[in-house]
Design an enzyme around this catalytic site. Structure first.
Site, PDB file in Angstrom:
ATOM      1  N   ASP A   1       0.869  -1.182   0.000  1.00 46.93           N
ATOM      2  CA  ASP A   1       0.000   0.000   0.000  1.00 46.93           C
ATOM      3  C   ASP A   1       0.906   1.232   0.000  1.00 46.93           C
ATOM      4  O   ASP A   1       1.792   1.344   0.860  1.00 46.93           O
ATOM      5  CB  ASP A   1      -0.912  -0.017   1.245  1.00 46.93           C
ATOM      6  CG  ASP A   1      -2.043   0.998   1.145  1.00 46.93           C
ATOM      7  OD1 ASP A   1      -1.759   2.181   0.887  1.00 46.93           O
ATOM      8  OD2 ASP A   1      -3.199   0.590   1.333  1.00 46.93           O
ATOM      9  N   ILE A   2       0.714   2.133  -0.967  1.00 47.32           N
ATOM     10  CA  ILE A   2       1.628   3.288  -1.066  1.00 47.32           C
ATOM     11  C   ILE A   2       1.330   4.386  -0.033  1.00 47.32           C
ATOM     12  O   ILE A   2       2.124   5.294   0.143  1.00 47.32           O
ATOM     13  CB  ILE A   2       1.664   3.913  -2.486  1.00 47.32           C
ATOM     14  CG1 ILE A   2       0.278   4.299  -2.968  1.00 47.32           C
ATOM     15  CG2 ILE A   2       2.378   3.011  -3.470  1.00 47.32           C
ATOM     16  CD1 ILE A   2       0.308   5.222  -4.183  1.00 47.32           C
TER      17      ILE A   2
ATOM     18  N   GLN B   1     -14.358   2.710   1.667  1.00 50.49           N
ATOM     19  CA  GLN B   1     -13.674   2.098   0.516  1.00 50.49           C
ATOM     20  C   GLN B   1     -13.397   3.169  -0.535  1.00 50.49           C
ATOM     21  O   GLN B   1     -14.279   3.986  -0.857  1.00 50.49           O
ATOM     22  CB  GLN B   1     -14.545   0.985  -0.095  1.00 50.49           C
ATOM     23  CG  GLN B   1     -13.854   0.231  -1.228  1.00 50.49           C
ATOM     24  CD  GLN B   1     -14.697  -0.939  -1.773  1.00 50.49           C
ATOM     25  OE1 GLN B   1     -15.834  -1.155  -1.353  1.00 50.49           O
ATOM     26  NE2 GLN B   1     -14.120  -1.676  -2.703  1.00 50.49           N
TER      27      GLN B   1
ATOM     28  N   HIS C   1     -10.290  -5.833  -1.985  1.00 46.62           N
ATOM     29  CA  HIS C   1      -8.929  -6.034  -1.468  1.00 46.62           C
ATOM     30  C   HIS C   1      -8.950  -6.174   0.050  1.00 46.62           C
ATOM     31  O   HIS C   1      -9.775  -5.567   0.729  1.00 46.62           O
ATOM     32  CB  HIS C   1      -8.002  -4.883  -1.864  1.00 46.62           C
ATOM     33  CG  HIS C   1      -8.549  -3.532  -1.557  1.00 46.62           C
ATOM     34  ND1 HIS C   1      -9.499  -2.917  -2.347  1.00 46.62           N
ATOM     35  CD2 HIS C   1      -8.302  -2.682  -0.535  1.00 46.62           C
ATOM     36  CE1 HIS C   1      -9.804  -1.745  -1.823  1.00 46.62           C
ATOM     37  NE2 HIS C   1      -9.101  -1.578  -0.717  1.00 46.62           N
TER      38      HIS C   1
ATOM     39  N   HIS D   1      -6.669  -5.569   3.421  1.00 41.64           N
ATOM     40  CA  HIS D   1      -5.525  -4.866   4.001  1.00 41.64           C
ATOM     41  C   HIS D   1      -4.898  -5.763   5.062  1.00 41.64           C
ATOM     42  O   HIS D   1      -5.619  -6.321   5.910  1.00 41.64           O
ATOM     43  CB  HIS D   1      -5.973  -3.590   4.724  1.00 41.64           C
ATOM     44  CG  HIS D   1      -6.616  -2.550   3.854  1.00 41.64           C
ATOM     45  ND1 HIS D   1      -5.952  -1.435   3.411  1.00 41.64           N
ATOM     46  CD2 HIS D   1      -7.876  -2.448   3.352  1.00 41.64           C
ATOM     47  CE1 HIS D   1      -6.780  -0.682   2.684  1.00 41.64           C
ATOM     48  NE2 HIS D   1      -7.955  -1.284   2.640  1.00 41.64           N
TER      49      HIS D   1
END
Ligand code: AMP
Length: 146
Positions: free
Chosen positions: A40-41, A103, A109, A111
């Site tokens: 995750d960026i 979201q 996805h 996390h």
């Protein structure tokens, strides 16, 4: 009144779809025929990883059983790697369904965040250093491949 069945339609141009199509770069942690895991960026803690199915699913309601199982198995691999690399037991598994839940990317996805619920950073706010992301991705991938 809110229609509880109203759902965002799948957009083939969402950012994770583009990753699966090879159109935008990401820091890969793991990949198999049904899933992809990457950094995750805008992590909520160091080592925050996302696991996605290679299925066009907006949220949990769309996820086919074989992809649900595959995402869970990949999540286990990633979490075990996070425990080893970060030498901590605690890893949060989080998954948001719908904009009302927060979201922001409408491709399902999970996390996986090496953190405590009491210390979690803000959601999708602060961009991490690219070199740090690349370094962590490489460390996690090495443990999974071992
Ligand atoms: P959610 O709000 O549950 O849909 O989570 C979407 C997550 O995707 C957030 O945690 C963002 O930080 C993350 N994100 C957004 N763009 C990218 C990207 N290009 N690469 C990796 N993670 C991203």
């Amino acid at each position: 009144m809110t229609d509880v069945n109203q759902q965002t339609a799948y957009d083939n141009n969402n950012i994770f779809a583009k990753m699966l199509d090879g159109d935008i770069p990401y820091y890969k942690v793991y990949e198999d025929d049904k899933t992809l895991a990457f950094m995750d960026i805008m992590p909520q803690a160091e080592g925050h990883v996302l696991v996605i199915p290679k299925q066009k699913a907006v949220d949990l309601t769309d996820l086919e059983p074989e992809y649900a199982a595959a995402v869970l198995m990949t999540s286990k691999k990633v979490m075990q790697a996070q425990r080893q690399v970060f030498e901590r037991e605690g890893v949060i598994q989080m998954q948001l369904n719908g904009s009302q839940a927060g979201q922001t990317v409408f491709h399902y996805h999970v996390h996986l965040i090496p953190s405590s619920i009491h210390e979690l950073g803000r959601h999708a706010v602060t961009q991490a250093d690219n070199n740090d992301l690349a370094d962590i991705a490489q460390k996690l991938a090495a443990v999974i491949d071992a």
